[in-house]
Write a protein that holds these residues in place. Sequence first.
Motif, mmCIF file in Angstrom:
data_model
loop_
_atom_site.group_PDB
_atom_site.id
_atom_site.type_symbol
_atom_site.label_atom_id
_atom_site.label_comp_id
_atom_site.label_asym_id
_atom_site.label_seq_id
_atom_site.Cartn_x
_atom_site.Cartn_y
_atom_site.Cartn_z
ATOM 1 N N ASP A 49 34.102 2.797 67.885
ATOM 2 C CA ASP A 49 35.119 3.668 69.205
ATOM 3 C C ASP A 49 36.507 2.543 68.744
ATOM 4 N N PHE A 50 37.068 4.037 69.080
ATOM 5 C CA PHE A 50 38.336 3.405 69.548
ATOM 6 C C PHE A 50 38.805 3.692 70.673
ATOM 7 N N ILE A 51 40.066 2.510 71.283
ATOM 8 C CA ILE A 51 39.551 1.481 72.623
ATOM 9 C C ILE A 51 41.111 1.601 72.713
ATOM 10 N N PRO A 52 41.971 2.874 73.539
ATOM 11 C CA PRO A 52 42.843 3.027 73.639
ATOM 12 C C PRO A 52 43.705 1.474 74.766
ATOM 13 N N CYS A 53 44.866 0.757 74.564
ATOM 14 C CA CYS A 53 45.122 -0.730 75.558
ATOM 15 C C CYS A 53 46.542 -0.640 75.323
ATOM 16 N N VAL A 54 47.168 -1.277 76.715
ATOM 17 C CA VAL A 54 48.729 -1.546 76.982
ATOM 18 C C VAL A 54 48.871 -2.389 77.759
ATOM 19 N N ALA A 55 50.340 -3.011 77.126
ATOM 20 C CA ALA A 55 49.989 -3.977 77.634
ATOM 21 C C ALA A 55 51.698 -3.906 78.231
ATOM 22 N N TRP A 56 52.364 -5.033 78.742
ATOM 23 C CA TRP A 56 53.618 -4.722 79.580
ATOM 24 C C TRP A 56 54.638 -5.704 79.926
ATOM 25 N N GLY A 57 56.057 -6.496 79.516
ATOM 26 C CA GLY A 57 56.447 -7.893 79.564
ATOM 27 C C GLY A 57 56.312 -7.946 78.253
ATOM 28 N N ASN A 58 56.654 -9.078 78.565
ATOM 29 C CA ASN A 58 56.220 -10.287 77.462
ATOM 30 C C ASN A 58 55.000 -10.165 76.736
ATOM 31 N N TYR A 93 44.940 13.916 81.849
ATOM 32 C CA TYR A 93 44.248 12.149 82.141
ATOM 33 C C TYR A 93 44.055 11.314 80.753
ATOM 34 N N ARG A 94 44.286 9.727 81.911
ATOM 35 C CA ARG A 94 44.656 9.008 80.476
ATOM 36 C C ARG A 94 43.401 8.163 80.929
ATOM 37 N N THR A 95 42.663 7.512 80.053
ATOM 38 C CA THR A 95 42.119 6.400 79.930
ATOM 39 C C THR A 95 42.179 5.312 79.018
ATOM 40 N N GLU A 96 42.695 3.939 79.661
ATOM 41 C CA GLU A 96 43.265 3.084 79.206
ATOM 42 C C GLU A 96 42.550 1.771 79.283
ATOM 43 N N VAL A 97 42.663 0.513 78.216
ATOM 44 C CA VAL A 97 42.328 -0.477 78.875
ATOM 45 C C VAL A 97 44.076 -1.584 79.029
ATOM 46 N N VAL A 98 44.490 -1.863 80.662
ATOM 47 C CA VAL A 98 46.066 -1.847 80.375
ATOM 48 C C VAL A 98 45.648 -3.960 80.811
#
Length: 143
Positions: A49-58, A93-98
Amino acid sequence: MNSVQLMGNLARDPEIRFTKTGRAVAMFTVACTRTYVPAGSTEQRELTDFIPCVAWGNLAESCGNNLAKGKRVFVEGRISVRSYEGADGQKRYRTEVVADFVAQPLGSDSRPAADMSAGRPGPSAAGTGFDGLGSESDEEIPF
């Protein structure tokens, strides 16, 4: 409860961008392989499975500086579904892991896990100067 833990390899280098206010955002994909036995079979098979992820800031900046395609990574965060209007005017729509926490497992040829934590320092992270930015953001992702 909305909690996710992933362990896998990066499918490509993280893509780092900045919002209009200058806050870093990193987008990356984690490839997680699992085994299963299909119905009516006795042989195990693998599925990735290819899971999209996003991270913020530092945390986003640390991901950009320390992660690369193929590296093993552990991600902890929450599932988020966001919507946007595509170029054709259709709602998408986009489903992702924050991500709230990202680490490279010890033993991989990488920096210690604590070097990429943003708010949950590991045992060797004391005094690293991370400001504990979470993943919440009122800003839009710039891509």
